[in-house]
Design a protein around this motif. Structure first.
Motif, PDB file in Angstrom:
ATOM      1  N   LEU A   3      21.978   6.153  95.093  1.00  0.00           N
ATOM      2  CA  LEU A   3      20.942   5.143  95.125  1.00  0.00           C
ATOM      3  C   LEU A   3      19.592   5.802  94.877  1.00  0.00           C
ATOM      4  O   LEU A   3      19.193   6.709  95.593  1.00  0.00           O
ATOM      5  CB  LEU A   3      20.966   4.447  96.489  1.00  0.00           C
ATOM      6  CG  LEU A   3      20.257   3.134  96.606  1.00  0.00           C
ATOM      7  CD1 LEU A   3      20.827   2.122  95.637  1.00  0.00           C
ATOM      8  CD2 LEU A   3      20.399   2.616  98.021  1.00  0.00           C
ATOM      9  N   LEU A   4      18.908   5.353  93.858  1.00  0.00           N
ATOM     10  CA  LEU A   4      17.611   5.912  93.504  1.00  0.00           C
ATOM     11  C   LEU A   4      16.517   4.921  93.864  1.00  0.00           C
ATOM     12  O   LEU A   4      16.691   3.721  93.695  1.00  0.00           O
ATOM     13  CB  LEU A   4      17.550   6.182  91.996  1.00  0.00           C
ATOM     14  CG  LEU A   4      18.661   7.025  91.397  1.00  0.00           C
ATOM     15  CD1 LEU A   4      18.543   7.047  89.885  1.00  0.00           C
ATOM     16  CD2 LEU A   4      18.599   8.431  91.943  1.00  0.00           C
ATOM     17  N   ASN A   5      15.389   5.394  94.338  1.00  0.00           N
ATOM     18  CA  ASN A   5      14.235   4.540  94.571  1.00  0.00           C
ATOM     19  C   ASN A   5      13.308   4.705  93.378  1.00  0.00           C
ATOM     20  O   ASN A   5      12.656   5.731  93.226  1.00  0.00           O
ATOM     21  CB  ASN A   5      13.524   4.922  95.874  1.00  0.00           C
ATOM     22  CG  ASN A   5      14.377   4.610  97.077  1.00  0.00           C
ATOM     23  OD1 ASN A   5      14.983   3.551  97.155  1.00  0.00           O
ATOM     24  ND2 ASN A   5      14.454   5.536  98.010  1.00  0.00           N
ATOM     25  N   ALA A   6      13.276   3.688  92.538  1.00  0.00           N
ATOM     26  CA  ALA A   6      12.567   3.797  91.273  1.00  0.00           C
ATOM     27  C   ALA A   6      11.427   2.789  91.197  1.00  0.00           C
ATOM     28  O   ALA A   6      11.437   1.766  91.873  1.00  0.00           O
ATOM     29  CB  ALA A   6      13.538   3.573  90.117  1.00  0.00           C
ATOM     30  N   THR A   7      10.469   3.092  90.341  1.00  0.00           N
ATOM     31  CA  THR A   7       9.394   2.167  90.026  1.00  0.00           C
ATOM     32  C   THR A   7       9.386   1.950  88.525  1.00  0.00           C
ATOM     33  O   THR A   7       9.808   2.817  87.760  1.00  0.00           O
ATOM     34  CB  THR A   7       8.027   2.716  90.470  1.00  0.00           C
ATOM     35  OG1 THR A   7       7.816   3.981  89.850  1.00  0.00           O
ATOM     36  CG2 THR A   7       7.952   2.877  91.974  1.00  0.00           C
ATOM     37  N   ALA A   8       8.911   0.792  88.114  1.00  0.00           N
ATOM     38  CA  ALA A   8       8.817   0.517  86.684  1.00  0.00           C
ATOM     39  C   ALA A   8       7.839   1.505  86.059  1.00  0.00           C
ATOM     40  O   ALA A   8       6.818   1.856  86.658  1.00  0.00           O
ATOM     41  CB  ALA A   8       8.363  -0.916  86.460  1.00  0.00           C
ATOM     42  N   ALA A   9       8.163   1.954  84.864  1.00  0.00           N
ATOM     43  CA  ALA A   9       7.314   2.907  84.158  1.00  0.00           C
ATOM     44  C   ALA A   9       7.077   2.411  82.739  1.00  0.00           C
ATOM     45  O   ALA A   9       7.839   1.589  82.215  1.00  0.00           O
ATOM     46  CB  ALA A   9       7.967   4.293  84.133  1.00  0.00           C
ATOM     47  N   ASP A  10       6.063   2.934  82.123  1.00  0.00           N
ATOM     48  CA  ASP A  10       5.732   2.595  80.747  1.00  0.00           C
ATOM     49  C   ASP A  10       6.703   3.330  79.813  1.00  0.00           C
ATOM     50  O   ASP A  10       6.888   4.547  79.968  1.00  0.00           O
ATOM     51  CB  ASP A  10       4.296   3.025  80.456  1.00  0.00           C
ATOM     52  CG  ASP A  10       3.778   2.546  79.123  1.00  0.00           C
ATOM     53  OD1 ASP A  10       4.560   2.437  78.164  1.00  0.00           O
ATOM     54  OD2 ASP A  10       2.565   2.278  79.041  1.00  0.00           O
ATOM     55  N   PRO A  11       7.312   2.643  78.871  1.00  0.00           N
ATOM     56  CA  PRO A  11       8.219   3.325  77.933  1.00  0.00           C
ATOM     57  C   PRO A  11       7.568   4.501  77.204  1.00  0.00           C
ATOM     58  O   PRO A  11       8.236   5.478  76.881  1.00  0.00           O
ATOM     59  CB  PRO A  11       8.613   2.223  76.950  1.00  0.00           C
ATOM     60  CG  PRO A  11       8.494   0.963  77.735  1.00  0.00           C
ATOM     61  CD  PRO A  11       7.324   1.193  78.650  1.00  0.00           C
ATOM     62  N   ARG A  12       6.253   4.448  76.995  1.00  0.00           N
ATOM     63  CA  ARG A  12       5.574   5.556  76.312  1.00  0.00           C
ATOM     64  C   ARG A  12       5.654   6.846  77.117  1.00  0.00           C
ATOM     65  O   ARG A  12       5.704   7.936  76.554  1.00  0.00           O
ATOM     66  CB  ARG A  12       4.120   5.188  76.025  1.00  0.00           C
ATOM     67  CG  ARG A  12       3.999   4.122  74.945  1.00  0.00           C
ATOM     68  CD  ARG A  12       2.585   3.734  74.756  1.00  0.00           C
ATOM     69  NE  ARG A  12       2.152   3.063  75.989  1.00  0.00           N
ATOM     70  CZ  ARG A  12       1.181   2.182  76.052  1.00  0.00           C
ATOM     71  NH1 ARG A  12       0.500   1.874  74.994  1.00  0.00           N
ATOM     72  NH2 ARG A  12       0.858   1.608  77.199  1.00  0.00           N
ATOM     73  N   GLU A  13       5.670   6.737  78.450  1.00  0.00           N
ATOM     74  CA  GLU A  13       5.798   7.927  79.295  1.00  0.00           C
ATOM     75  C   GLU A  13       7.137   8.610  79.050  1.00  0.00           C
ATOM     76  O   GLU A  13       7.209   9.832  78.911  1.00  0.00           O
ATOM     77  CB  GLU A  13       5.657   7.537  80.768  1.00  0.00           C
ATOM     78  CG  GLU A  13       5.776   8.702  81.718  1.00  0.00           C
ATOM     79  CD  GLU A  13       5.664   8.298  83.172  1.00  0.00           C
ATOM     80  OE1 GLU A  13       6.084   9.122  84.016  1.00  0.00           O
ATOM     81  OE2 GLU A  13       5.178   7.199  83.480  1.00  0.00           O
ATOM     82  N   LEU A  14       8.206   7.812  78.994  1.00  0.00           N
ATOM     83  CA  LEU A  14       9.529   8.374  78.706  1.00  0.00           C
ATOM     84  C   LEU A  14       9.552   9.004  77.318  1.00  0.00           C
ATOM     85  O   LEU A  14      10.068  10.110  77.134  1.00  0.00           O
ATOM     86  CB  LEU A  14      10.601   7.285  78.803  1.00  0.00           C
ATOM     87  CG  LEU A  14      11.986   7.754  78.392  1.00  0.00           C
ATOM     88  CD1 LEU A  14      12.737   8.295  79.590  1.00  0.00           C
ATOM     89  CD2 LEU A  14      12.752   6.656  77.732  1.00  0.00           C
ATOM     90  N   ILE A  15       8.982   8.313  76.344  1.00  0.00           N
ATOM     91  CA  ILE A  15       8.973   8.823  74.973  1.00  0.00           C
ATOM     92  C   ILE A  15       8.192  10.126  74.890  1.00  0.00           C
ATOM     93  O   ILE A  15       8.615  11.081  74.235  1.00  0.00           O
ATOM     94  CB  ILE A  15       8.418   7.758  74.009  1.00  0.00           C
ATOM     95  CG1 ILE A  15       9.397   6.572  73.944  1.00  0.00           C
ATOM     96  CG2 ILE A  15       8.160   8.340  72.629  1.00  0.00           C
ATOM     97  CD1 ILE A  15       8.823   5.326  73.300  1.00  0.00           C
ATOM     98  N   ASP A  16       7.057  10.210  75.585  1.00  0.00           N
ATOM     99  CA  ASP A  16       6.247  11.438  75.576  1.00  0.00           C
ATOM    100  C   ASP A  16       6.990  12.619  76.198  1.00  0.00           C
ATOM    101  O   ASP A  16       6.935  13.731  75.685  1.00  0.00           O
ATOM    102  CB  ASP A  16       4.933  11.222  76.324  1.00  0.00           C
ATOM    103  CG  ASP A  16       3.965  10.325  75.572  1.00  0.00           C
ATOM    104  OD1 ASP A  16       4.184  10.082  74.365  1.00  0.00           O
ATOM    105  OD2 ASP A  16       3.005   9.841  76.200  1.00  0.00           O
TER     106      ASP A  16
END
Length: 119
Positions: A3-16
């Motif tokens: 179980l992970l505690n996650a927050t929504a992130a901007d797709p650009r952050e993942l891409i970077d």
């Protein structure tokens, strides 16, 4: 996966940070981030990025094609519950479970997954 505690992130952050894990023409629709890990929902797959080690230089990239998802459930946050929960059940692999903040667009994610699994 646990179980992970996650927050929504901007797709650009993942891409970077992890653009090398994406293929040409792949579009990221939803991204959730823990302290160092990511789970992304693209037009082709669910991508789980597990950053490991003290320096974070070791990474595991798990690709889950939508055809491998047998079911999913989304539990929205209640009055006293601060998190919504998502569980993805996979054929031939442990499932993926994670929590997201109560203001996360779980309806949008639920609709997206339902459309992907309908194919």
């Amino acid at each position: 996966m646990g179980l992970l505690n996650a927050t929504a992130a901007d797709p650009r952050e993942l891409i970077d940070k992890h653009g090398e894990a994406l293929t040409d023409g792949e579009t990221v629709y939803f991204v959730y981030k823990t302290v160092r890990d990511y789970i992304a929902f693209t037009n082709w797959r669910v991508l789980y990025i597990n950053v490991q080690g003290l320096t974070g230089s070791k990474r595991e990239y798990l690709t889950v094609p939508y055809r491998s998802i047998t079911a999913f459930s989304i539990e929205t946050a209640g009055t006293f519950d601060l998190d919504a929960e998502l569980s993805i059940y996979l054929s031939g692999h442990d499932g993926i479970e994670f929590k997201v903040g109560r203001n996360t667009d779980v309806r949008g994610l639920q609709s997206f997954l339902a459309q992907r699994l309908d194919r």
